[in-house]
Design a protein around this motif. Structure first.
Motif, mmCIF file in Angstrom:
data_model
loop_
_atom_site.group_PDB
_atom_site.id
_atom_site.type_symbol
_atom_site.label_atom_id
_atom_site.label_comp_id
_atom_site.label_asym_id
_atom_site.label_seq_id
_atom_site.Cartn_x
_atom_site.Cartn_y
_atom_site.Cartn_z
ATOM 1 N N LYS A 118 -24.959 -4.797 2.398
ATOM 2 C CA LYS A 118 -25.697 -3.779 2.411
ATOM 3 C C LYS A 118 -27.004 -3.878 2.819
ATOM 4 O O LYS A 118 -27.788 -4.858 2.460
ATOM 5 C CB LYS A 118 -26.080 -2.824 1.098
ATOM 6 N N MET A 119 -27.396 -3.454 4.190
ATOM 7 C CA MET A 119 -28.616 -3.824 4.982
ATOM 8 C C MET A 119 -29.826 -2.775 4.520
ATOM 9 O O MET A 119 -29.603 -1.999 3.507
ATOM 10 C CB MET A 119 -28.462 -3.831 6.395
ATOM 11 N N ASN A 120 -31.033 -3.413 4.621
ATOM 12 C CA ASN A 120 -32.431 -2.428 4.243
ATOM 13 C C ASN A 120 -32.163 -1.041 4.656
ATOM 14 O O ASN A 120 -32.861 -0.255 4.222
ATOM 15 C CB ASN A 120 -33.479 -3.315 4.484
ATOM 16 N N ASP A 121 -31.370 -0.632 5.637
ATOM 17 C CA ASP A 121 -31.351 0.702 6.182
ATOM 18 C C ASP A 121 -30.056 1.229 5.804
ATOM 19 O O ASP A 121 -29.679 2.382 6.093
ATOM 20 C CB ASP A 121 -31.081 0.612 7.755
ATOM 21 N N ASN A 122 -29.400 0.620 4.892
ATOM 22 C CA ASN A 122 -28.169 1.363 3.877
ATOM 23 C C ASN A 122 -26.822 1.038 4.667
ATOM 24 O O ASN A 122 -25.946 1.725 4.176
ATOM 25 C CB ASN A 122 -28.512 2.652 3.303
ATOM 26 N N ASN A 123 -26.827 0.465 5.993
ATOM 27 C CA ASN A 123 -25.600 0.274 6.405
ATOM 28 C C ASN A 123 -24.816 -0.815 5.886
ATOM 29 O O ASN A 123 -25.458 -1.882 5.609
ATOM 30 C CB ASN A 123 -25.818 -0.043 8.098
ATOM 31 N N LEU A 124 -23.509 -0.461 5.930
ATOM 32 C CA LEU A 124 -22.584 -1.376 4.893
ATOM 33 C C LEU A 124 -21.938 -2.344 6.260
ATOM 34 O O LEU A 124 -21.294 -1.813 7.155
ATOM 35 C CB LEU A 124 -21.594 -0.618 3.987
ATOM 36 N N PHE A 125 -21.516 -3.604 5.969
ATOM 37 C CA PHE A 125 -20.799 -4.346 6.766
ATOM 38 C C PHE A 125 -19.854 -5.153 5.674
ATOM 39 O O PHE A 125 -20.282 -6.057 4.948
ATOM 40 C CB PHE A 125 -21.592 -5.375 7.775
ATOM 41 N N ARG A 126 -18.551 -5.013 6.314
ATOM 42 C CA ARG A 126 -17.596 -5.931 5.564
ATOM 43 C C ARG A 126 -17.657 -7.450 6.094
ATOM 44 O O ARG A 126 -17.666 -7.680 7.179
ATOM 45 C CB ARG A 126 -16.239 -5.373 5.726
ATOM 46 N N ILE A 127 -17.757 -8.316 5.182
ATOM 47 C CA ILE A 127 -17.695 -9.616 5.411
ATOM 48 C C ILE A 127 -16.138 -9.968 5.449
ATOM 49 O O ILE A 127 -15.355 -10.120 4.405
ATOM 50 C CB ILE A 127 -18.275 -10.707 4.354
ATOM 51 N N SER A 128 -15.607 -10.670 6.503
ATOM 52 C CA SER A 128 -14.223 -10.958 6.775
ATOM 53 C C SER A 128 -13.873 -12.174 5.993
ATOM 54 O O SER A 128 -14.942 -13.074 5.814
ATOM 55 C CB SER A 128 -13.864 -11.005 8.088
ATOM 56 N N ARG A 129 -12.778 -12.390 5.559
ATOM 57 C CA ARG A 129 -12.181 -13.646 4.777
ATOM 58 C C ARG A 129 -12.514 -14.892 5.599
ATOM 59 O O ARG A 129 -12.910 -15.950 4.844
ATOM 60 C CB ARG A 129 -10.697 -13.511 4.623
ATOM 61 N N SER A 130 -12.275 -14.834 6.910
ATOM 62 C CA SER A 130 -12.548 -16.171 7.703
ATOM 63 C C SER A 130 -14.185 -16.598 7.656
ATOM 64 O O SER A 130 -14.364 -17.571 7.603
ATOM 65 C CB SER A 130 -12.132 -16.029 9.011
ATOM 66 N N PHE A 131 -14.953 -15.684 7.401
ATOM 67 C CA PHE A 131 -16.483 -15.893 7.418
ATOM 68 C C PHE A 131 -17.058 -16.200 5.944
ATOM 69 O O PHE A 131 -18.124 -16.511 5.715
ATOM 70 C CB PHE A 131 -17.152 -15.008 8.236
ATOM 71 N N LYS A 132 -16.295 -15.603 4.871
ATOM 72 C CA LYS A 132 -16.771 -15.458 3.768
ATOM 73 C C LYS A 132 -17.140 -16.772 3.110
ATOM 74 O O LYS A 132 -18.327 -16.797 2.489
ATOM 75 C CB LYS A 132 -15.782 -14.718 2.779
ATOM 76 N N LYS A 133 -16.529 -17.682 3.166
ATOM 77 C CA LYS A 133 -16.846 -19.064 2.490
ATOM 78 C C LYS A 133 -18.338 -19.519 2.870
ATOM 79 O O LYS A 133 -19.080 -19.859 2.416
ATOM 80 C CB LYS A 133 -15.679 -20.076 2.855
ATOM 81 N N ASP A 134 -18.503 -19.635 4.392
ATOM 82 C CA ASP A 134 -19.474 -19.818 4.900
ATOM 83 C C ASP A 134 -20.702 -19.063 4.547
ATOM 84 O O ASP A 134 -21.832 -19.652 4.471
ATOM 85 C CB ASP A 134 -19.385 -20.105 6.519
ATOM 86 N N PHE A 135 -20.531 -17.687 4.663
ATOM 87 C CA PHE A 135 -21.652 -17.104 4.331
ATOM 88 C C PHE A 135 -21.955 -17.041 2.752
ATOM 89 O O PHE A 135 -23.409 -16.953 2.557
ATOM 90 C CB PHE A 135 -21.083 -15.517 4.427
ATOM 91 N N LEU A 136 -21.220 -17.353 1.795
ATOM 92 C CA LEU A 136 -21.509 -17.471 0.452
ATOM 93 C C LEU A 136 -22.409 -18.796 0.293
ATOM 94 O O LEU A 136 -23.330 -18.906 -0.595
ATOM 95 C CB LEU A 136 -20.542 -17.502 -0.457
ATOM 96 N N LYS A 137 -21.893 -19.693 1.038
ATOM 97 C CA LYS A 137 -22.346 -21.308 1.001
ATOM 98 C C LYS A 137 -23.948 -20.940 1.513
ATOM 99 O O LYS A 137 -25.017 -21.622 0.810
ATOM 100 C CB LYS A 137 -21.801 -22.179 1.795
ATOM 101 N N ILE A 138 -24.079 -20.065 2.548
ATOM 102 C CA ILE A 138 -25.520 -20.143 3.137
ATOM 103 C C ILE A 138 -26.619 -19.349 2.294
ATOM 104 O O ILE A 138 -27.603 -19.736 2.267
ATOM 105 C CB ILE A 138 -25.657 -19.513 4.568
ATOM 106 N N VAL A 139 -26.064 -18.232 1.597
ATOM 107 C CA VAL A 139 -26.764 -17.635 0.514
ATOM 108 C C VAL A 139 -27.021 -18.069 -0.667
ATOM 109 O O VAL A 139 -27.797 -17.722 -1.552
ATOM 110 C CB VAL A 139 -26.596 -16.061 0.557
ATOM 111 N N GLY A 140 -26.261 -19.184 -0.916
ATOM 112 C CA GLY A 140 -26.244 -19.758 -2.177
ATOM 113 C C GLY A 140 -25.651 -19.482 -3.109
ATOM 114 O O GLY A 140 -26.044 -19.420 -4.481
ATOM 115 N N LEU A 141 -24.324 -18.903 -2.894
ATOM 116 C CA LEU A 141 -23.516 -18.196 -4.064
ATOM 117 C C LEU A 141 -22.081 -19.068 -4.027
ATOM 118 O O LEU A 141 -21.758 -19.693 -3.236
ATOM 119 C CB LEU A 141 -23.384 -16.654 -3.502
#
Length: 256
Positions: free
Chosen positions: A233-256
């Protein structure tokens, strides 16, 4: 009236070929040939030619360096000559400069030279100098250390505006274009998300879907579903789905 010209290229055969082709154009007068950027700068400032044929990769500097170092009060019409550099070619197209890509055909050379001669005859100094300044700004928007763009040129009517990358909230693929969303506007850029991913700072801009890149600075929250899916959820309240193929890298980048 003759169109005074300089040929700037570090390859003797390349200079010779341009000289031979120009000999068939009665309006052209070749003042000098230069093999280095340093010599080119001196020749431009002393001769003040109407037109130059400028190689991009000289031995001592780039053609862009040459243009940056000459007197701002005078800029010749430029036909760029290059054997490669996709980034540069994109810039020339964007700012309506002509260029010759080696190896070029004779008819392509004559077409380019004819256009340049017309520019000299009908030249509007302010318009030309604005274009040249914008081109040099565009070339210099890449950070020397990280090789990343800090600004993006957006064509709006008869002008080009530069968007700071820090202002971009997210980018969405739209056919052959990318929709660049800032706080209050949406801009269209003819660029692929693959290329933009390479050009943007990876510590801030993260691809979360084949059609979406987000700026981490504008994330408001992450929403987890019962099925293991995650929405951003972005600061303008728009929602974007994280696809499975990008989820692992995204969580690593944000520290989760």
């Amino acid at each position: 009236m003759k169109i005074t010209t300089l040929i700037i290229d570090d390859e003797p055969l390349a200079r010779q070929r341009i000289r031979n082709l120009l000999s068939d154009i009665s309006e052209i007068e070749i003042l000098e040939e230069c093999a280095t950027g340093k010599k080119a700068i001196k020749a431009i400032e002393s001769n003040k030619p109407d037109l130059i044929f400028l190689d991009i990769q000289l031995k001592d500097m780039t053609g862009f360096n040459v243009l940056e170092k000459i007197d701002n009060a005078f800029k010749p019409i430029v036909v760029f000559v290059t054997a490669y550099n996709e980034y540069a070619l994109k810039a020339f197209d964007f700012f309506a400069f002509d260029y010759l890509q080696k190896p070029f055909k004779d008819d392509r050379f004559f077409t380019s030279t004819k256009m340049a001669i017309e520019q000299v005859k009908q030249r509007n100094n302010l318009t030309f100098e604005d274009k040249l300044e914008n081109l040099l700004d565009f070339v210099n928007t890449k950070n020397d250390n990280q090789n990343k763009k800090t600004k993006f040129p957006i064509k709006l009517g008869n002008k080009v505006v530069f968007i700071d990358s820090s202002e971009i909230k997210y980018i969405i693929a739209s056919g052959y274009y990318a929709e660049i969303h800032t706080e209050d506007k949406k801009h269209l850029l003819r660029e692929s998300l693959n290329n933009l991913t390479e050009e943007l700072d990876a510590s801030k801009f993260v691809r979360i879907h084949r059609s979406t890149i987000i700026n981490l600075d504008f994330i408001k929250e992450l929403i987890h579903s019962n099925y293991g899916e995650i929405d951003v959820k972005m600061n303008d309240n728009n929602l974007f789905r994280i696809s499975r193929s990008f989820k692992k890298d995204f969580l690593k980048i944000v520290g989760l």
